[in-house]
Design a protein around this motif. Sequence first.
Motif, PDB file in Angstrom:
ATOM      1  N   TRP A  63      68.916 -78.283  28.971  1.00 55.28           N
ATOM      2  CA  TRP A  63      67.905 -79.160  29.567  1.00 55.28           C
ATOM      3  C   TRP A  63      67.497 -80.207  28.547  1.00 55.28           C
ATOM      4  O   TRP A  63      67.944 -80.186  27.405  1.00 55.28           O
ATOM      5  CB  TRP A  63      66.695 -78.345  30.028  1.00 55.28           C
ATOM      6  N   ARG A  66      61.581 -84.853  28.672  1.00 55.56           N
ATOM      7  CA  ARG A  66      61.186 -86.266  28.750  1.00 55.56           C
ATOM      8  C   ARG A  66      62.291 -87.192  28.248  1.00 55.56           C
ATOM      9  O   ARG A  66      62.013 -88.274  27.734  1.00 55.56           O
ATOM     10  CB  ARG A  66      59.881 -86.496  27.980  1.00 55.56           C
ATOM     11  N   THR A 210      62.531 -78.809  37.621  1.00 52.67           N
ATOM     12  CA  THR A 210      63.134 -80.049  37.132  1.00 52.67           C
ATOM     13  C   THR A 210      62.098 -81.082  36.703  1.00 52.67           C
ATOM     14  O   THR A 210      62.446 -82.059  36.044  1.00 52.67           O
ATOM     15  CB  THR A 210      64.035 -80.668  38.201  1.00 52.67           C
ATOM     16  N   LYS A 211      60.817 -80.856  37.065  1.00 49.33           N
ATOM     17  CA  LYS A 211      59.797 -81.829  36.662  1.00 49.33           C
ATOM     18  C   LYS A 211      58.410 -81.215  36.800  1.00 49.33           C
ATOM     19  O   LYS A 211      58.209 -80.193  37.457  1.00 49.33           O
ATOM     20  CB  LYS A 211      59.886 -83.093  37.528  1.00 49.33           C
ATOM     21  N   HIS A 212      57.458 -81.873  36.143  1.00 51.25           N
ATOM     22  CA  HIS A 212      56.048 -81.486  36.218  1.00 51.25           C
ATOM     23  C   HIS A 212      55.216 -82.764  36.348  1.00 51.25           C
ATOM     24  O   HIS A 212      55.573 -83.809  35.794  1.00 51.25           O
ATOM     25  CB  HIS A 212      55.599 -80.743  34.958  1.00 51.25           C
ATOM     26  N   THR A 213      54.103 -82.656  37.043  1.00 49.69           N
ATOM     27  CA  THR A 213      53.134 -83.754  37.105  1.00 49.69           C
ATOM     28  C   THR A 213      51.784 -83.207  36.685  1.00 49.69           C
ATOM     29  O   THR A 213      51.291 -82.228  37.257  1.00 49.69           O
ATOM     30  CB  THR A 213      53.034 -84.343  38.522  1.00 49.69           C
ATOM     31  N   GLU A 220      53.941 -87.584  34.031  1.00 58.49           N
ATOM     32  CA  GLU A 220      55.091 -86.819  34.505  1.00 58.49           C
ATOM     33  C   GLU A 220      55.943 -86.343  33.332  1.00 58.49           C
ATOM     34  O   GLU A 220      56.088 -87.043  32.330  1.00 58.49           O
ATOM     35  CB  GLU A 220      55.940 -87.650  35.467  1.00 58.49           C
ATOM     36  N   PRO A 222      59.737 -85.032  33.026  1.00 58.52           N
ATOM     37  CA  PRO A 222      61.054 -84.658  33.565  1.00 58.52           C
ATOM     38  C   PRO A 222      61.767 -83.703  32.626  1.00 58.52           C
ATOM     39  O   PRO A 222      61.644 -83.816  31.405  1.00 58.52           O
ATOM     40  CB  PRO A 222      61.774 -86.001  33.653  1.00 58.52           C
ATOM     41  N   MET A 223      62.525 -82.763  33.208  1.00 54.46           N
ATOM     42  CA  MET A 223      63.223 -81.750  32.409  1.00 54.46           C
ATOM     43  C   MET A 223      64.725 -82.010  32.328  1.00 54.46           C
ATOM     44  O   MET A 223      65.484 -81.167  31.830  1.00 54.46           O
ATOM     45  CB  MET A 223      62.967 -80.351  32.992  1.00 54.46           C
TER      46      MET A 223
END
Length: 425
Positions: A63, A66, A210-213, A220, A222-223
């Motif tokens: 992975w 960011r 796959t992502k966090h907010t 945000e 992103p992974m």
Amino acid sequence: MKTFLKILGVIILLIIGFVTVYYFINNEDVPKGKKGIEADGLAIKMFNAINHESFENTEVIEWSFRNVHFYKWYKQKNIVEVSWDENKVILNTKDTSKSEVFINNKKTENKEIVQKAFNFFNNDSFWLVAPYKIFDAGTERSIVNYQGKDALMVTYTSGGSTPGDSYLWILDENYFPTSYKMWTSIIPIGGVSATWSGWKNTEAGLKLPTKHTLSLFGMEIPMGNIKAYNEEANILANNILKAINHEAYQKTKVLEWSFAGRRSFKWNKEKHIVDVSWDSIRVNLYPQEIEKSMVFFNENQSEKADSIIVKKAWDIFNNDSFWLVAPHKLFDDGVLRNIEIVDEKQALRVTYTTGGTTPGDSYVWLLDENYVPKSYKMYLKNGRMNGTPATWEDWITTESGALLPTNHTFENGGKLSMGEVKGYN
């Protein structure tokens, strides 16, 4: 100049005022929860929802964080390749003194970069696998009533780069984590939330976000292109397929066999149509278009195909074909592959998560010196078999070139014959 300083002072005061107001409006105290059996029970339900067992068995996870930090984690070996800018660290997570540092592809000694890589990994991997760490050493769990529902509070009392942090996991009706609220040393505002979304089903069977907010200004995280797979298990599985000439099996157009002398099959593999015969019944079965199936009694076609008989034919085909071609199905969709050591030798555990009649069953394949399966141990989801062995023997090379077994022997000495096995084009 004085005017500029006054304007700058006003701006600074406004920023301080905004931050102060924002802090008092949004800051939350750490909620108090109830520790004990109930909390651990909720955590186990969360573990089951995310398929924790697959995480424990996964060999490699890739992975990025960011799109700045990049990782390839050899999980079972406690080794991580950590890359950023011109730096690459082969990080030994158990003993960082054994780590290696490369700057612009040149090996060098730099303890500071090793420590930086270790800190990056602790932080960035947490954003990927935190749900799998709720029973780590140094964790405490408690139940918190959040908006009328049970939520799971996990506090890290030791370990990692920031011990003392707490996370309140918000779960859906299936106990799957959808977000958490954070009380951490690096974020001064308590209760900041982050989504856990865009979950991806990986080849290794575990689900990863796959992502966090974040609720903090909508930031945000992103992974990147997430992958999780079992490299050594895939190598072993490919050795098996090579040994039984899977390439020829894939090209085989027709297979014929019987099952214990009670049922017989002619499978047009190319068109995926099967004649399933038992007693006076023959079903011309279309497994992927079941409504097209036809039923014959004493070779006379029934005007309307009996759905119960068609379903029986479908179940029979799923079961009886497995005893013929299971070694050729190691890379089917929904199949998980893991290495196991049996009698000091590598064996392959195969788990079927979807498809067939009984998804969830697993089989540990034991191999001869040429990687041809000689037996397996069966672990059925319904609990009827827990390591029950059966041989795979009397392999033949069919006309098409594929290797297929003709007999099986069970622990109690019972025999299962596959009859006259044929494979041709």
